[in-house]
Design a protein around this motif. Sequence first.
Motif, PDB file in Angstrom:
ATOM      1  N   VAL A 244      21.377  24.725  24.254  1.00  0.00           N
ATOM      2  CA  VAL A 244      20.011  24.183  24.186  1.00  0.00           C
ATOM      3  C   VAL A 244      19.969  22.782  24.775  1.00  0.00           C
ATOM      4  N   ILE A 245      20.961  21.942  24.410  1.00  0.00           N
ATOM      5  CA  ILE A 245      20.983  20.561  24.934  1.00  0.00           C
ATOM      6  C   ILE A 245      21.042  20.582  26.461  1.00  0.00           C
ATOM      7  N   THR A 246      21.932  21.389  26.993  1.00  0.00           N
ATOM      8  CA  THR A 246      22.127  21.419  28.445  1.00  0.00           C
ATOM      9  C   THR A 246      20.885  21.931  29.174  1.00  0.00           C
ATOM     10  N   LEU A 247      20.334  23.039  28.683  1.00  0.00           N
ATOM     11  CA  LEU A 247      19.169  23.611  29.355  1.00  0.00           C
ATOM     12  C   LEU A 247      17.949  22.699  29.223  1.00  0.00           C
ATOM     13  N   ALA A 248      17.789  22.090  28.047  1.00  0.00           N
ATOM     14  CA  ALA A 248      16.633  21.213  27.844  1.00  0.00           C
ATOM     15  C   ALA A 248      16.685  20.052  28.828  1.00  0.00           C
ATOM     16  N   HIS A 249      17.889  19.541  29.064  1.00  0.00           N
ATOM     17  CA  HIS A 249      18.015  18.447  30.029  1.00  0.00           C
ATOM     18  C   HIS A 249      17.720  18.929  31.442  1.00  0.00           C
ATOM     19  N   ALA A 250      18.242  20.106  31.760  1.00  0.00           N
ATOM     20  CA  ALA A 250      18.069  20.611  33.126  1.00  0.00           C
ATOM     21  C   ALA A 250      16.600  20.879  33.449  1.00  0.00           C
ATOM     22  N   TYR A 251      15.842  21.330  32.457  1.00  0.00           N
ATOM     23  CA  TYR A 251      14.464  21.729  32.732  1.00  0.00           C
ATOM     24  C   TYR A 251      13.433  20.657  32.388  1.00  0.00           C
ATOM     25  N   ALA A 252      13.899  19.496  31.885  1.00  0.00           N
ATOM     26  CA  ALA A 252      12.960  18.450  31.467  1.00  0.00           C
ATOM     27  C   ALA A 252      11.958  18.066  32.563  1.00  0.00           C
ATOM     28  N   PRO A 253      12.415  17.809  33.819  1.00  0.00           N
ATOM     29  CA  PRO A 253      11.430  17.418  34.841  1.00  0.00           C
ATOM     30  C   PRO A 253      10.380  18.498  35.087  1.00  0.00           C
ATOM     31  N   PHE A 254      10.795  19.769  34.998  1.00  0.00           N
ATOM     32  CA  PHE A 254       9.839  20.864  35.196  1.00  0.00           C
ATOM     33  C   PHE A 254       8.746  20.837  34.142  1.00  0.00           C
ATOM     34  N   ALA A 255       9.084  20.353  32.957  1.00  0.00           N
ATOM     35  CA  ALA A 255       8.087  20.292  31.892  1.00  0.00           C
ATOM     36  C   ALA A 255       7.274  19.011  31.983  1.00  0.00           C
TER      37      ALA A 255
ATOM     38  N   ILE B 188       7.067  27.625  32.887  1.00  0.00           N
ATOM     39  CA  ILE B 188       8.065  27.218  33.874  1.00  0.00           C
ATOM     40  C   ILE B 188       9.450  27.115  33.238  1.00  0.00           C
ATOM     41  N   VAL B 189       9.506  26.700  31.971  1.00  0.00           N
ATOM     42  CA  VAL B 189      10.807  26.563  31.312  1.00  0.00           C
ATOM     43  C   VAL B 189      11.257  27.897  30.725  1.00  0.00           C
ATOM     44  N   LEU B 190      10.327  28.614  30.081  1.00  0.00           N
ATOM     45  CA  LEU B 190      10.691  29.831  29.359  1.00  0.00           C
ATOM     46  C   LEU B 190      11.239  30.912  30.288  1.00  0.00           C
ATOM     47  N   ILE B 191      10.538  31.156  31.375  1.00  0.00           N
ATOM     48  CA  ILE B 191      10.877  32.315  32.203  1.00  0.00           C
ATOM     49  C   ILE B 191      12.281  32.205  32.804  1.00  0.00           C
ATOM     50  N   PRO B 192      12.642  31.095  33.446  1.00  0.00           N
ATOM     51  CA  PRO B 192      14.007  31.062  34.004  1.00  0.00           C
ATOM     52  C   PRO B 192      15.108  30.913  32.956  1.00  0.00           C
ATOM     53  N   THR B 193      14.821  30.280  31.813  1.00  0.00           N
ATOM     54  CA  THR B 193      15.917  30.063  30.864  1.00  0.00           C
ATOM     55  C   THR B 193      16.362  31.359  30.201  1.00  0.00           C
ATOM     56  N   VAL B 194      15.465  32.332  30.051  1.00  0.00           N
ATOM     57  CA  VAL B 194      15.875  33.603  29.453  1.00  0.00           C
ATOM     58  C   VAL B 194      17.029  34.204  30.254  1.00  0.00           C
TER      59      VAL B 194
ATOM     60  N   ILE C 157      17.960  39.368  21.759  1.00  0.00           N
ATOM     61  CA  ILE C 157      17.282  38.485  20.800  1.00  0.00           C
ATOM     62  C   ILE C 157      17.811  37.061  20.934  1.00  0.00           C
ATOM     63  N   ARG C 158      19.136  36.942  21.135  1.00  0.00           N
ATOM     64  CA  ARG C 158      19.710  35.605  21.285  1.00  0.00           C
ATOM     65  C   ARG C 158      19.144  34.914  22.533  1.00  0.00           C
TER      66      ARG C 158
ATOM     67  N   ILE D  92      13.326  30.311  23.838  1.00  0.00           N
ATOM     68  CA  ILE D  92      12.166  29.781  23.109  1.00  0.00           C
ATOM     69  C   ILE D  92      12.511  28.416  22.515  1.00  0.00           C
ATOM     70  N   LEU D  93      13.723  28.306  21.969  1.00  0.00           N
ATOM     71  CA  LEU D  93      14.161  27.033  21.397  1.00  0.00           C
ATOM     72  C   LEU D  93      14.229  25.953  22.487  1.00  0.00           C
ATOM     73  N   VAL D  94      14.838  26.336  23.620  1.00  0.00           N
ATOM     74  CA  VAL D  94      14.938  25.386  24.736  1.00  0.00           C
ATOM     75  C   VAL D  94      13.538  24.958  25.181  1.00  0.00           C
TER      76      VAL D  94
END
Lengths: 380, 297
Positions: B168-179, B227-233, B78-79, B85-87
């Motif tokens: 969340v901060i780290t992942l959001a930054h890493a995946y920003a270009p993908f989004a 693109i963001v959801l699948i790898p971040t899980v 769940i976490r 999802i949050l990211v």
Amino acid sequence: MTLAPNPLAAPAATLAATPRPTMIEFRDVHKYYGDYHALRGITATIRAGEFFSLLGPSGCGKTTLLRTIAGFEGISSGAVLIDGKDMQGVPANVRPTNMVFQSYAIFPHLTVAQNVGFGLRREGGTAAEKARRVDEALEMVGLKGYGARAAHALSGGQRQRVALARALILKPKVLLLDEPLSALDKKMREQMQVELIRLQRQVGITFILVTHDQEEALVMSDRIAVMFEGQIAQLADPEMLYRRPATRQVADFIGVMNFLPATVTSEAAGRIAIDVQGLGPCEIDAGQAPGALTGGAAEVGFRPETLTILYDGQTATDRETPGTIEEVVYYGDMTYYDVKLDGVDRPVRISMRNVFGRPVLDIRTRTRVAWSPGALVLFR
Amino acid sequence: MEDQGWWGRFRRSESFAGLALVSPTALYALLLLAAPLATILLYSFLTDGDTQTRIVWDFTLDNYIATLTEPLYRAVMIRSLSVSILVTAVTVILAFPVAYYVSFHVAPQRKSLWLFLITIPFWTSYLIRVFLWKVILGYNGVINSGLTTLGIIDEPLTFILYNVNAIVITLAHAYAPFAILPIFVALEKIDRSLLEAGQDLGESKAMTFLRVTLPLAMPGVVAAVLIVLIPTVGDYVTPQIIGGGKIPMVANLIQSRMLDLDNRPLGSALAVVAMLVVTVVALAFVALNARFLKVKK
């Protein structure tokens, strides 16, 4: 070029008899894009219920002027009034105008009915009532039963009808049309011209059409403003524009005009005496000479159909001049002759309707050309 | 006449040429993707052995039962899902204005420069970027020491490292270009006269955005979300480094079951369940958005 008179247009007499109120007024409108002076002092009025055209070559500012009415372009100075109200600071979405875009701008994610009903969200009424209005609008443009179709599956002509229905359903005071027919093939274009005229008569809304096609403007409009380089060169009804162009540029842009050098010999009491190369001295009315005259060197213009080639046994009712046929272009219903009049260094174009039993003349035939001073226009 | 027969005909056919072209890639994918996946799937139904035998060929559903009932596994799953999802939400919501700005407000001749700048984070390895975030967010990191020096805070902020916020901060930054990129492409494809048409038909700029721009940008948003959801899980590095190992996500759990505890069947079952959960969530999201896309088919 064929210039069939618009069969649906009201006769000029009735237009003159019932003066219409002003719908749009431009007061010395200027528009700059950086250093580029796109609109250079436009002053004009467009009357209510009129089919008005802005005609000119690309880059003349006609689309910019249309967009100042819609509210998509601000103006640098001057004023644009719609129905007496200054539109300064009034955003596009609250102006009483609707537009048919050149690309039609049909929303690709919506159905035909959703496109047509797009602007109804802000209006009152039940969903059923709105659906009925959408159906009516679709029927008006000949797309009855197309409501459920996806917008992107339509042909060019159908997209244009959707764009028309979408704009007219909101009952605007002014409908703006930005080169709506330019993307259609010739046959479709001619059909849509007639349909647009019919629609305009039916709904009575002021239509303002932007076009670079002079034939289209002549066929459809009550009045036309011809624009060059950000200025209106002439604003007149189609017949006036064709017969008495105000400048050489307008004359050249609309239809075919022959030009011959001339000199002004005297000017008095509304009559002007001129001497035209090849045609000789003649007298014209002051109304045939737009613009101020400085005397001396000038130019006369005349339309190809104002000249007639005389066959053996025919005599001119007014004046005649001898010449030699240099070129013959056969068009079926018409024949164009390029005739070198005696004493003129370049040929003039003459258009003759082909009549059964009358032969098309050959190149190098010596001939006589009938003309009338009343058909001349003098440019200084 | 050795070219007769099915083999001869097959060798000259177009499907042979096609197969020959795709076969290196197909082989590669088969060996390195399908085969390991099949192995994982097989392992997940087997029984754990000791250090010598590793696995025992006893088919069982115990691993799945444990995965689905054990509170720890459920909590981690769940976490993982909530973090991703949050990211995704943070990334896409932050990416949209950037994509919108580049598409609508940057001069056409500067757009490629902007896209180039947006991809700058890719120039460094993912691992180094994650470590940099640790330096920035850490107890004695850039933010804390900066704020302390400025006298804004007395004690270092603790809510920015070794917790979900930091992940969340780290992942959001890493995946920003993908989004940003798919949303940008979707926005670029929107005919600008459609927006004028929206206003012309009586809608304000905000309503035109909601009724025209957003629906037309949805394919890009959907792509960005997936693109963001699948790898971040299944992200492993960030929870390990930024979370300090204290808040494991599913990838960390799989790693510990597989290697630390040497329980490969259980780790495999966890991996399979994680994949299924991601698939279900992704499909549900696509189905939700089908109404935005259905007319465009």
